[in-house]
Design a protein around this motif. Structure first.
Motif, mmCIF file in Angstrom:
data_model
loop_
_atom_site.group_PDB
_atom_site.id
_atom_site.type_symbol
_atom_site.label_atom_id
_atom_site.label_comp_id
_atom_site.label_asym_id
_atom_site.label_seq_id
_atom_site.Cartn_x
_atom_site.Cartn_y
_atom_site.Cartn_z
ATOM 1 N N TYR A 34 0.706 -1.658 0.072
ATOM 2 C CA TYR A 34 -0.101 0.014 -0.230
ATOM 3 C C TYR A 34 1.113 1.117 0.038
ATOM 4 C CZ TYR A 34 -3.110 -3.923 1.433
ATOM 5 O OH TYR A 34 -4.246 -4.666 1.376
ATOM 6 N N VAL A 35 0.258 2.480 -0.858
ATOM 7 C CA VAL A 35 0.445 3.626 -0.700
ATOM 8 C C VAL A 35 -0.033 4.404 0.543
ATOM 9 C CG1 VAL A 35 2.077 3.413 -2.732
ATOM 10 C CG2 VAL A 35 -0.668 4.099 -2.405
ATOM 11 N N ASP A 38 -3.157 4.859 0.284
ATOM 12 C CA ASP A 38 -4.265 3.682 0.734
ATOM 13 C C ASP A 38 -4.554 3.594 2.378
ATOM 14 O OD1 ASP A 38 -4.035 2.847 -2.633
ATOM 15 O OD2 ASP A 38 -2.299 1.934 -2.005
ATOM 16 N N GLU A 94 -0.353 -4.907 -11.999
ATOM 17 C CA GLU A 94 -0.757 -3.779 -12.200
ATOM 18 C C GLU A 94 -2.033 -3.267 -12.580
ATOM 19 O OE1 GLU A 94 0.907 -1.255 -11.294
ATOM 20 O OE2 GLU A 94 2.883 -2.436 -10.857
ATOM 21 N N GLY A 166 7.718 5.271 2.228
ATOM 22 C CA GLY A 166 7.304 4.586 1.238
ATOM 23 C C GLY A 166 6.978 5.399 0.372
ATOM 24 N N LEU A 170 9.543 6.231 -2.875
ATOM 25 C CA LEU A 170 8.703 5.750 -4.255
ATOM 26 C C LEU A 170 8.580 7.341 -5.237
ATOM 27 C CD1 LEU A 170 5.465 4.102 -3.754
ATOM 28 C CD2 LEU A 170 7.045 3.308 -5.143
ATOM 29 N N ARG A 171 8.528 8.334 -4.497
ATOM 30 C CA ARG A 171 7.997 10.510 -5.232
ATOM 31 C C ARG A 171 9.506 10.888 -5.609
ATOM 32 N NH1 ARG A 171 3.265 12.463 -5.421
ATOM 33 N NH2 ARG A 171 1.639 10.780 -5.638
ATOM 34 N N THR A 176 9.896 1.822 -8.392
ATOM 35 C CA THR A 176 8.113 1.713 -9.469
ATOM 36 C C THR A 176 7.911 1.003 -7.778
ATOM 37 O OG1 THR A 176 9.019 -0.897 -9.350
ATOM 38 C CG2 THR A 176 9.006 1.264 -11.259
ATOM 39 N N ARG A 177 6.597 1.040 -7.872
ATOM 40 C CA ARG A 177 5.419 0.348 -6.732
ATOM 41 C C ARG A 177 5.664 -1.174 -6.433
ATOM 42 N NH1 ARG A 177 -0.786 1.428 -5.207
ATOM 43 N NH2 ARG A 177 -0.914 0.497 -3.826
ATOM 44 N N ARG A 178 6.340 -1.632 -7.477
ATOM 45 C CA ARG A 178 6.304 -3.345 -7.580
ATOM 46 C C ARG A 178 7.310 -3.550 -7.369
ATOM 47 N NH1 ARG A 178 9.564 -7.053 -11.076
ATOM 48 N NH2 ARG A 178 7.992 -9.159 -11.174
ATOM 49 N N TRP A 180 9.000 -1.612 -4.892
ATOM 50 C CA TRP A 180 8.717 -1.443 -3.237
ATOM 51 C C TRP A 180 7.842 -2.786 -2.807
ATOM 52 C CZ3 TRP A 180 10.533 1.259 1.048
ATOM 53 C CH2 TRP A 180 9.255 1.595 1.518
ATOM 54 N N VAL A 181 7.493 -2.970 -3.146
ATOM 55 C CA VAL A 181 6.832 -4.354 -2.058
ATOM 56 C C VAL A 181 7.485 -4.841 -3.059
ATOM 57 C CG1 VAL A 181 4.822 -5.904 -2.931
ATOM 58 C CG2 VAL A 181 4.286 -3.478 -3.603
#
Length: 203
Positions: A34-35, A38, A94, A166, A170-171, A176-178, A180-181
């Motif tokens: 989650y970001v 969320d 995604e 996070g 990410l920023r 990428t979110r992927r 990070w996860v």
């Protein structure tokens, strides 16, 4: 200081403490997909986890249920590993840009149910500590409530920090979110494997 305030602080600092690193690692794995946007979903998950551990914490503290500590200490890293495996399975996916399906309600879903079930196990892990604090108190209703509220507040602060980190990664670093996860879940899974091996080998 009142009894409620005392046990509120004890619950808060019991979870917001590096000595509770197994529970911290679980929260890290739980939040990994989650970001910051969320946050409502994350609060729902954490509260589901709290409901689960509050139930078994109350039952174990009142000595209505009892499990060998070694079994619980083995199950806790397994909950972390299962959470990480779920993250790995979902990470490559995604959402499509033209997907107009409405998201599931915040308080419903398999993720919330799973968090509550895992909370049942973690609550048993909290119980030995709380029983030592309560001593001969046979009806610790106020103490249990305050302790659980303190744990919930500590957990919310922890997940807030995780989501903030996070966001920065990410920023700020354009990850990428992927990725990070996968990285966060991989780190959590690695710690869980070490915990599990130590428990199984008696190290």
């Amino acid at each position: 200081m009142s009894v409620f305030q005392t046990y509120l602080q004890l619950g808060f600092f019991h979870i917001f403490n590096l000595r509770a690193y197994d529970h911290l690692v679980f929260l890290l794995a739980l939040c990994a997909p989650y970001v910051l946007q969320d946050w409502r979903r994350v609060v729902a998950l954490v509260t589901s986890f709290t409901v689960g551990h509050s139930l078994t914490l109350a039952l174990a503290t009142r000595r209505i249920v009892a499990f060998p500590p070694a079994v619980i200490e083995t199950l806790i890293p397994i909950t972390i590993l299962l959470t990480c495996l779920g993250n790995f399975w979902r990470a490559p996916r995604e959402p499509r840009r033209n997907d107009t399906r409405r998201p599931a309600p915040v308080w419903l879903g398999w993720a919330n149910l799973l968090a509550a079930v895992f909370g049942l196990i973690h609550g048993l892990g909290f119980s030995n500590y709380l029983r030592e604090l309560l001593g001969q108190n046979a009806r610790p209703v106020l103490e249990l409530l305050a302790f659980n509220v303190g744990v919930e507040l500590g957990q919310l602060l922890i997940v807030g920090l995780i989501l903030l980190v996070g966001f920065v990664v990410l920023r700020g670093f354009r990850a990428t979110r992927r990725d990070w996860v996968l990285v966060v879940s991989g780190a959590a899974a690695g710690i869980a494997v070490v915990l599990l091996l130590n428990q199984l080998t008696g190290a």
